[in-house]
Each structure stands twice: as C-alpha cells, then as structure tokens.
Design a protein around this motif. Structure first.
Motif, PDB file in Angstrom:
ATOM      1  N   LEU A  33      43.339  -1.648  58.159  1.00  0.00           N
ATOM      2  CA  LEU A  33      43.105  -3.096  58.039  1.00  0.00           C
ATOM      3  C   LEU A  33      44.408  -3.881  58.091  1.00  0.00           C
ATOM      4  CD1 LEU A  33      40.416  -1.860  56.865  1.00  0.00           C
ATOM      5  CD2 LEU A  33      40.245  -3.988  55.587  1.00  0.00           C
ATOM      6  N   VAL A  34      45.441  -3.333  57.484  1.00  0.00           N
ATOM      7  CA  VAL A  34      46.746  -4.004  57.527  1.00  0.00           C
ATOM      8  C   VAL A  34      47.208  -4.142  58.974  1.00  0.00           C
ATOM      9  CG1 VAL A  34      49.186  -3.780  56.906  1.00  0.00           C
ATOM     10  CG2 VAL A  34      47.400  -3.252  55.217  1.00  0.00           C
ATOM     11  N   PHE A  35      47.029  -3.075  59.751  1.00  0.00           N
ATOM     12  CA  PHE A  35      47.488  -3.131  61.140  1.00  0.00           C
ATOM     13  C   PHE A  35      46.560  -3.985  62.005  1.00  0.00           C
ATOM     14  CE2 PHE A  35      49.455   0.618  59.279  1.00  0.00           C
ATOM     15  CZ  PHE A  35      50.781   0.280  59.490  1.00  0.00           C
ATOM     16  N   GLU A  36      45.285  -4.034  61.670  1.00  0.00           N
ATOM     17  CA  GLU A  36      44.389  -4.966  62.376  1.00  0.00           C
ATOM     18  C   GLU A  36      44.860  -6.404  62.167  1.00  0.00           C
ATOM     19  OE1 GLU A  36      40.034  -4.548  62.551  1.00  0.00           O
ATOM     20  OE2 GLU A  36      40.220  -2.678  61.459  1.00  0.00           O
ATOM     21  N   LEU A  37      45.235  -6.729  60.932  1.00  0.00           N
ATOM     22  CA  LEU A  37      45.711  -8.094  60.641  1.00  0.00           C
ATOM     23  C   LEU A  37      47.034  -8.380  61.345  1.00  0.00           C
ATOM     24  CD1 LEU A  37      44.841  -8.359  56.841  1.00  0.00           C
ATOM     25  CD2 LEU A  37      43.913  -9.787  58.673  1.00  0.00           C
ATOM     26  N   GLY A  90      40.220  -9.094  52.657  1.00  0.00           N
ATOM     27  CA  GLY A  90      40.927  -9.976  51.728  1.00  0.00           C
ATOM     28  C   GLY A  90      42.008  -9.234  50.966  1.00  0.00           C
ATOM     29  N   ARG A  91      41.715  -7.998  50.633  1.00  0.00           N
ATOM     30  CA  ARG A  91      42.675  -7.186  49.896  1.00  0.00           C
ATOM     31  C   ARG A  91      43.906  -6.869  50.773  1.00  0.00           C
ATOM     32  NH1 ARG A  91      39.307  -2.847  48.180  1.00  0.00           N
ATOM     33  NH2 ARG A  91      38.173  -4.318  46.892  1.00  0.00           N
ATOM     34  N   ALA A  92      43.662  -6.534  52.033  1.00  0.00           N
ATOM     35  CA  ALA A  92      44.771  -6.247  52.949  1.00  0.00           C
ATOM     36  C   ALA A  92      45.617  -7.507  53.184  1.00  0.00           C
ATOM     37  CB  ALA A  92      44.233  -5.719  54.277  1.00  0.00           C
ATOM     38  N   ARG A  93      44.935  -8.648  53.332  1.00  0.00           N
ATOM     39  CA  ARG A  93      45.621  -9.915  53.560  1.00  0.00           C
ATOM     40  C   ARG A  93      46.483 -10.283  52.348  1.00  0.00           C
ATOM     41  NH1 ARG A  93      41.338 -13.135  53.909  1.00  0.00           N
ATOM     42  NH2 ARG A  93      40.945 -12.931  56.135  1.00  0.00           N
ATOM     43  N   LEU A  94      45.916 -10.088  51.159  1.00  0.00           N
ATOM     44  CA  LEU A  94      46.635 -10.378  49.925  1.00  0.00           C
ATOM     45  C   LEU A  94      47.893  -9.503  49.801  1.00  0.00           C
ATOM     46  CD1 LEU A  94      46.774 -11.744  47.114  1.00  0.00           C
ATOM     47  CD2 LEU A  94      45.250  -9.938  46.261  1.00  0.00           C
ATOM     48  N   ALA A  95      47.749  -8.229  50.136  1.00  0.00           N
ATOM     49  CA  ALA A  95      48.898  -7.319  50.050  1.00  0.00           C
ATOM     50  C   ALA A  95      50.017  -7.765  50.987  1.00  0.00           C
ATOM     51  CB  ALA A  95      48.456  -5.890  50.375  1.00  0.00           C
ATOM     52  N   LEU A  96      49.641  -8.149  52.207  1.00  0.00           N
ATOM     53  CA  LEU A  96      50.638  -8.632  53.170  1.00  0.00           C
ATOM     54  C   LEU A  96      51.278  -9.936  52.683  1.00  0.00           C
ATOM     55  CD1 LEU A  96      48.822  -7.811  56.524  1.00  0.00           C
ATOM     56  CD2 LEU A  96      51.183  -7.145  55.987  1.00  0.00           C
ATOM     57  N   ASP A  97      50.457 -10.844  52.168  1.00  0.00           N
ATOM     58  CA  ASP A  97      50.985 -12.128  51.682  1.00  0.00           C
ATOM     59  C   ASP A  97      51.958 -11.925  50.521  1.00  0.00           C
ATOM     60  OD1 ASP A  97      49.859 -13.897  53.478  1.00  0.00           O
ATOM     61  OD2 ASP A  97      48.100 -14.339  52.246  1.00  0.00           O
ATOM     62  N   LYS A 122      46.496 -14.890  66.957  1.00  0.00           N
ATOM     63  CA  LYS A 122      45.114 -15.231  66.583  1.00  0.00           C
ATOM     64  C   LYS A 122      45.028 -15.598  65.107  1.00  0.00           C
ATOM     65  CE  LYS A 122      42.839 -12.421  70.125  1.00  0.00           C
ATOM     66  NZ  LYS A 122      42.143 -11.162  70.379  1.00  0.00           N
ATOM     67  N   GLU A 123      43.873 -16.106  64.719  1.00  0.00           N
ATOM     68  CA  GLU A 123      43.624 -16.506  63.339  1.00  0.00           C
ATOM     69  C   GLU A 123      43.607 -15.274  62.413  1.00  0.00           C
ATOM     70  OE1 GLU A 123      43.423 -19.468  61.864  1.00  0.00           O
ATOM     71  OE2 GLU A 123      43.194 -18.307  60.022  1.00  0.00           O
ATOM     72  N   THR A 124      44.383 -15.337  61.342  1.00  0.00           N
ATOM     73  CA  THR A 124      44.455 -14.210  60.407  1.00  0.00           C
ATOM     74  C   THR A 124      43.809 -14.518  59.068  1.00  0.00           C
ATOM     75  OG1 THR A 124      46.523 -15.007  59.465  1.00  0.00           O
ATOM     76  CG2 THR A 124      46.694 -13.502  61.361  1.00  0.00           C
ATOM     77  N   GLY A 125      43.541 -15.787  58.825  1.00  0.00           N
ATOM     78  CA  GLY A 125      42.997 -16.171  57.521  1.00  0.00           C
ATOM     79  C   GLY A 125      44.070 -16.439  56.486  1.00  0.00           C
ATOM     80  N   SER A 126      45.344 -16.353  56.889  1.00  0.00           N
ATOM     81  CA  SER A 126      46.437 -16.655  55.963  1.00  0.00           C
ATOM     82  C   SER A 126      47.359 -17.694  56.579  1.00  0.00           C
ATOM     83  CB  SER A 126      47.253 -15.391  55.657  1.00  0.00           C
ATOM     84  OG  SER A 126      48.479 -15.738  55.039  1.00  0.00           O
ATOM     85  N   VAL A 127      47.812 -18.664  55.752  1.00  0.00           N
ATOM     86  CA  VAL A 127      48.734 -19.675  56.287  1.00  0.00           C
ATOM     87  C   VAL A 127      50.160 -19.136  56.396  1.00  0.00           C
ATOM     88  CG1 VAL A 127      47.403 -21.682  55.541  1.00  0.00           C
ATOM     89  CG2 VAL A 127      49.071 -20.651  53.959  1.00  0.00           C
ATOM     90  N   ASN A 128      50.402 -17.980  55.755  1.00  0.00           N
ATOM     91  CA  ASN A 128      51.758 -17.422  55.752  1.00  0.00           C
ATOM     92  C   ASN A 128      51.908 -16.204  56.656  1.00  0.00           C
ATOM     93  OD1 ASN A 128      52.899 -19.191  53.750  1.00  0.00           O
ATOM     94  ND2 ASN A 128      51.562 -18.158  52.269  1.00  0.00           N
ATOM     95  N   SER A 129      50.951 -16.012  57.550  1.00  0.00           N
ATOM     96  CA  SER A 129      50.943 -14.736  58.261  1.00  0.00           C
ATOM     97  C   SER A 129      52.115 -14.570  59.223  1.00  0.00           C
ATOM     98  CB  SER A 129      49.599 -14.509  58.970  1.00  0.00           C
ATOM     99  OG  SER A 129      49.290 -15.585  59.820  1.00  0.00           O
TER     100      SER A 129
END
Lengths: 262, 262
Positions: free
Chosen positions: B91-95, B60-67, B103-110
């Motif tokens: 984790l950032v690179f996994e996302l 979640g933290r990596a996703r938030l940083a990217l978002d 694939k599904e990333t868990g973010s609508v803005n990915s």
C-alpha cells in the motif's frame, strides 16, 4: 534428551535470525550443516561439535542429524533461509516416513528415530528478503518453483511454470541454475513470456542481505541464465507488478488494488 | 530524519521477531498499526506514540505512516506476519506510485513523501509458521492465494485456484473467510477437488504461535469454512503431501523425492 531442532537461519545477515533459532542452536551440542551456513553464524557456533557433509549429501546430512539425536544428543540441523522451503526439513520427514513404513533408511539405528523430539524453526526465505529489498514484490498472489530437475522430472516443472503463467502469479525461482544446469531458467523465461508482457519487472538477487549482496531489477525479456548463479534468487513479477523510480531509489511492487479505492 | 520502517513482526510469538524488526521499532518515535498487533508486541511499544485506525482503513494507515515520516519523524508501520505478503508494504508503494504519477493521493503533503527513506523489514509469514508446526508442508513448490474478493475480482481468484490445481502446488489460502465472506473457501475446496485426491492433508492453523494456537490436520474433502475464521491459515497439500503418525505426534510434509535415491 533426544532432541532435534530443524532450524532455518534466514537469508544470511544475523539481523534476520529469529531469537527462537538462536536459542535452538545455543541449546544444541551438535550442529549438522553445510560449512558455509555455519560460517555465516559465526560466534553462535563456538564450542559446538560441527558435522559437515559435502553439497549433494543432503540425505546423509538428515540421516546423521536423526542418528545423533537418537543417540541422546541435542542437535540442530541447519539451513539458511527457511529450512521448510526447498531445504532440509522435508528430508527428515521423508526418512521418518520410511522408518514408519518399515522400509530401508540407510541407518542401523533408525528404529530409535521414532523417539526423537523434533521441532522445526522457520526462517525468512530468500524470496522474502529479495521482495523486501526492492519494495513489495510479493504483495499479491505468488508461487515458488524450484528449477532443479535432479529429483523432479522436467515435465512436472514445465507444467508448473505454465500453470504459474496461466494464473498470473508472481513467480520466485529457487535453484535457478547450477554448474550442471544452465538451460532451465531461460526455458522458464520463454514459457512465462507466453503469458505476460516482456516488460514486466524481474528481480535478480544474489547473496541477499550478505556482505556481497547484489540486486538487479530487469525485465522478463532481458532475464538470462548467464547473469545468475547458485546464490541467486530470481523473482518474476505478475502482469500487475510495477517498477517505479524515485530519484536514485527504485522500487518494485505488486499492488493489491487499494489505490483504486481512492 | 524522515524515515519509514515497514516492519513484519512474524506470526505472533516474539520468539519469531527478527532483531532487525525489533531494532526498527525501538528506533521509531511513532508506530502505526492495528491495535491487536501492538498488543502482541507488549513492552517493545512502550513510550512510543501509537496511531491506530480501524480494520478496513488500510489505505489510511499507509497514508498516515507516510505523512508522519514526511514530517520528519522516524516511524514504524507494523503488521504481523510478513508485511510484504498480503499486508501493508504494498500500500505504501501504491501511494508513492500515485504521487510519482501526479495523481490524487488523499494527502495534502504527499509531495514530501518522495523524501522519506523507506526500509522494508520482512517477517515470518503464517504459512511458514503453520508448515513448521506440522513438519514441512512447504517442502516443494507452493503458492499462496488470497480469497478476499474485496479488491480482486472473484473471476481472477477462481482462475488462480484452477491454475494452482493444474500445477499441483501446495496452496496456502490467506484471508480464507471473514464475517461478510463465507462461501469462497468451500468453492476453492471444490475446485481443488477437481485436481487432487479428497484424502490429501490440509492444515487448519488458528492463531499460529500465539497463546490460543489451535492446529487441526484434516483432509481436503473435510475442509469446511465453518471451522475457519479470520485468524486462520489454511494450507492444502499437493497430491504428493503426506500425513504420517508417530505415536502421539502427527506430521505433514511434502517430499522433494530424496528418499527415492536410497
């Protein structure tokens, strides 16, 4: 004051030099280092007495640093990278150990070494600079192996490469080649090919973070000693490492598996 | 400007924070990190927007940083140590990899993540802080193994410990124990005892370089999970590592063998 700082200055770019390392050098009257390292430090070394010895004189350099500190000076013994990783720090302790055992140290003043206040200052090592430049190659379990067989029997090195293959570690090769050693890296590659796919990503990083930095991402089967020199780090991915391409940017990373949780 | 710095801040003491890391944080409007890490950074974080998520919310933290970066902000995602070593960078690179694969990333803005300019800033890792505090434990070939079996099957970890034993690497254990994981470290010790003497030196380093730092040098047979917690690094010497005592000072080092040349 009998003080010896043993200082790692990071990969090259002073932006990676820790304040602790900077202050240790600033506090010293005498610097012992291979000339190239002092060139990288530039202004920071001004007004200090420089002591240089040619490459290959590593033990002499460690002995000189101990002797200078034992004479009452504040001394920095300097390597690039992390001085604790394949560098000068361990030589100082090898010498100190000989003195504590009453063995020959090569110095007439080595009894005074025992009074020297020693402090080791770590730095960012080449494998870290390389991994960060391309993403996160060291994201999961990894090992480092020096391919120099000047002091370590090749049999021991070869055994370690097999172990690294069996354990599927990301492997960083330090001292991959030199003018006199040209076959070890290709042998190491062939051993790893027994354990992991030919297509796994390999980082060839030359002069990392320095003005003439050159980074190549290739695959294990294409790794060749002819593309590598003494200023180069080679890091081989594990079977899980991935090479991804996003437009003009390329990344290599080794997953920990968090994305499986999604 | 869509910019994401992925920053390792070193073991804790700001004297080990590289200027590059300091400047990356200074240039950011938003910081994403576990609260404790930001506490260690103190003044440097003033005036920034802090985004914290509880431990265990790494993805979640990596996703938030990217978002946040994708929304046009300059963001630092921060871990202590080297963020490329068992930390957030991968984790950032996994996302990013999931997004590139559709694939599904868990973010609508990915889809916007692909435009983010990413820069990874390495830091000094716990094994380096520990090794330097006691001398030069990482002076020759070494490996690191995470004992967390939350994402990696224990079978894989166990195989790696055997490989590390066979290869006679110095072994640093990251994530040696947690509240829920208490048996892995003692099992790891017992595996290594199959390969190296019970008397080899072991470093137990807690809160390295921080105000409540505690360092114990023991032997492999005396290593016990009850003396270790989440803030502890454990580094086990190779069969060649030596523990030497000079008056009130103790050192541990792994020789490269230079003194044999004397």
């Amino acid at each position: 004051m009998s003080k010896l700082f043993i200082v790692g200055t990071g990969p090259g770019d002073l932006e990676y030099l820790a304040p602790k390392a900077q202050k240790s050098i600033a506090a010293s009257s005498d610097l012992v280092a291979y000339g190239l390292y002092l060139d990288l430090l530039g202004e920071l070394c001004k007004g200090k007495v420089h002591h240089d010895l040619p490459l290959g004189e590593e033990i002499g350099r460690a002995r000189l640093a101990l002797d200078l500190a034992a004479s009452g000076k504040t001394v920095s013994l300097i390597s690039s990278g992390d001085i604790g990783i394949y560098a000068m720090a361990t030589l100082v302790f090898e010498l100190l150990d000989l003195e504590l055992q009453g063995k020959e140290t090569g110095s007439v003043n080595s009894n005074k070494w025992l009074d020297v206040d020693i402090e080791v200052v770590p730095g960012i090592s080449a494998m870290q600079a390389g991994a960060s430049r391309v993403g996160a190659l060291l994201g999961h379990d990894f090992c480092t192996i020096s391919l120099s067989d000047l002091l370590t029997p090749w049999q021991t090195i070869e055994k370690r490469i097999h172990s690294a293959g069996q354990g599927d570690f990301v492997v960083s090769f330090y001292n991959p080649v030199s003018k006199k050693r040209d076959w070890q890296l290709n042998t190491a590659r062939d051993i790893l090919l027994e354990y992991r796919p030919a297509s796994i990503p390999v980082l060839i990083g030359r002069q990392l973070t320095r003005v003439d930095e050159n980074i190549v991402i290739t695959t294990l089967d294409k790794l060749d000693a002819k593309d590598v020199d003494m200023f180069t780090l080679v890091s081989v991915g594990s079977s899980e490492s991935r090479h991804i391409i996003n437009g003009s940017k390329e990344w290599v990373y080794t997953p920990r598996g968090y994305s499986k949780k999604l």
